[in-house]
Design a protein around this motif. Sequence first.
Motif, short mmCIF file in Angstrom:
data_model
loop_
_atom_site.label_atom_id
_atom_site.label_comp_id
_atom_site.label_asym_id
_atom_site.label_seq_id
_atom_site.Cartn_x
_atom_site.Cartn_y
_atom_site.Cartn_z
N LEU A 1 -7.78 -25.02 -13.60
CA LEU A 1 -9.22 -25.11 -13.34
C LEU A 1 -9.57 -24.56 -11.97
N ASP A 2 -8.73 -24.84 -10.98
CA ASP A 2 -8.97 -24.30 -9.62
C ASP A 2 -8.90 -22.78 -9.60
N GLU A 3 -7.96 -22.20 -10.36
CA GLU A 3 -7.85 -20.74 -10.43
C GLU A 3 -9.11 -20.12 -11.04
N PHE A 4 -9.61 -20.74 -12.10
CA PHE A 4 -10.83 -20.22 -12.71
C PHE A 4 -12.02 -20.38 -11.78
N ALA A 5 -12.10 -21.49 -11.07
CA ALA A 5 -13.19 -21.70 -10.11
C ALA A 5 -13.13 -20.65 -9.01
N ASP A 6 -11.93 -20.35 -8.52
CA ASP A 6 -11.77 -19.34 -7.48
C ASP A 6 -12.18 -17.96 -8.00
N HIS A 7 -11.79 -17.67 -9.22
CA HIS A 7 -12.16 -16.38 -9.81
C HIS A 7 -13.67 -16.24 -9.92
N LEU A 8 -14.32 -17.31 -10.36
CA LEU A 8 -15.78 -17.26 -10.48
C LEU A 8 -16.47 -17.23 -9.13
N ALA A 9 -15.87 -17.81 -8.11
CA ALA A 9 -16.45 -17.75 -6.76
C ALA A 9 -16.45 -16.31 -6.26
N CYS A 10 -15.41 -15.56 -6.63
CA CYS A 10 -15.33 -14.15 -6.23
C CYS A 10 -16.23 -13.26 -7.08
N ASP A 11 -16.37 -13.61 -8.36
CA ASP A 11 -17.19 -12.82 -9.28
C ASP A 11 -17.95 -13.76 -10.21
N PRO A 12 -19.12 -14.24 -9.77
CA PRO A 12 -19.88 -15.20 -10.57
C PRO A 12 -20.28 -14.71 -11.96
N GLN A 13 -20.32 -13.41 -12.16
CA GLN A 13 -20.70 -12.84 -13.45
C GLN A 13 -19.50 -12.53 -14.35
N ALA A 14 -18.32 -12.95 -13.92
CA ALA A 14 -17.10 -12.65 -14.68
C ALA A 14 -17.16 -13.25 -16.08
N SER A 15 -16.69 -12.48 -17.02
CA SER A 15 -16.57 -12.96 -18.40
C SER A 15 -15.15 -13.49 -18.56
N LEU A 16 -15.03 -14.80 -18.70
CA LEU A 16 -13.71 -15.43 -18.70
C LEU A 16 -13.14 -15.69 -20.09
N GLY A 17 -13.93 -15.50 -21.10
CA GLY A 17 -13.43 -15.69 -22.45
C GLY A 17 -13.76 -17.08 -22.99
N ASP A 18 -13.25 -17.32 -24.18
CA ASP A 18 -13.49 -18.58 -24.88
C ASP A 18 -12.56 -19.67 -24.34
N PRO A 19 -13.10 -20.79 -23.87
CA PRO A 19 -12.25 -21.85 -23.32
C PRO A 19 -11.17 -22.35 -24.29
N ARG A 20 -11.50 -22.43 -25.58
CA ARG A 20 -10.51 -22.89 -26.56
C ARG A 20 -9.35 -21.90 -26.67
N ALA A 21 -9.66 -20.63 -26.73
CA ALA A 21 -8.61 -19.60 -26.82
C ALA A 21 -7.77 -19.58 -25.54
N LEU A 22 -8.43 -19.72 -24.40
CA LEU A 22 -7.69 -19.76 -23.13
C LEU A 22 -6.74 -20.95 -23.08
N ALA A 23 -7.20 -22.11 -23.50
CA ALA A 23 -6.37 -23.31 -23.49
C ALA A 23 -5.16 -23.14 -24.40
N ARG A 24 -5.37 -22.55 -25.57
CA ARG A 24 -4.26 -22.32 -26.50
C ARG A 24 -3.24 -21.36 -25.90
N GLN A 25 -3.75 -20.32 -25.23
CA GLN A 25 -2.83 -19.36 -24.61
C GLN A 25 -2.00 -20.04 -23.52
N PHE A 26 -2.64 -20.83 -22.69
CA PHE A 26 -1.89 -21.57 -21.66
C PHE A 26 -0.87 -22.51 -22.30
N ALA A 27 -1.27 -23.19 -23.36
CA ALA A 27 -0.36 -24.13 -24.03
C ALA A 27 0.85 -23.39 -24.60
#
Length: 92
Positions: free
Chosen positions: A27-53
């Motif tokens: 979550l901190d990494e995503f927050a940092d990424h958005l702080a650098c680029d507030p308009q960033a398209s980060l993808g679907d949270p469910r798909a991201l969670a599955r990929q991390f898992a």
Amino acid sequence: MSAPFQSQLNGELTAVGITGRLRRRILDEFADHLACDPQASLGDPRALARQFADEVGTTRAMRAALVGGLRHPGALPGPLEPGAGARRARRG
């Protein structure tokens, strides 16, 4: 991080079994990424969670196999004596 995205990613990470420090780090990494680029398209949270898992599960399984193999060396496949692998390769 946008509150809806953060909340949904947090819930999805929990749902796939990612908790504690690892979830906080993600979550901190995503927050940092958005702080650098507030308009960033980060993808679907469910798909991201599955990929991390998937990645965490693979790493943990490999670690468990290695630790198990160190405790029970005969359980690991591979040469058990010097040159055994080369002899197998010539037969195959």
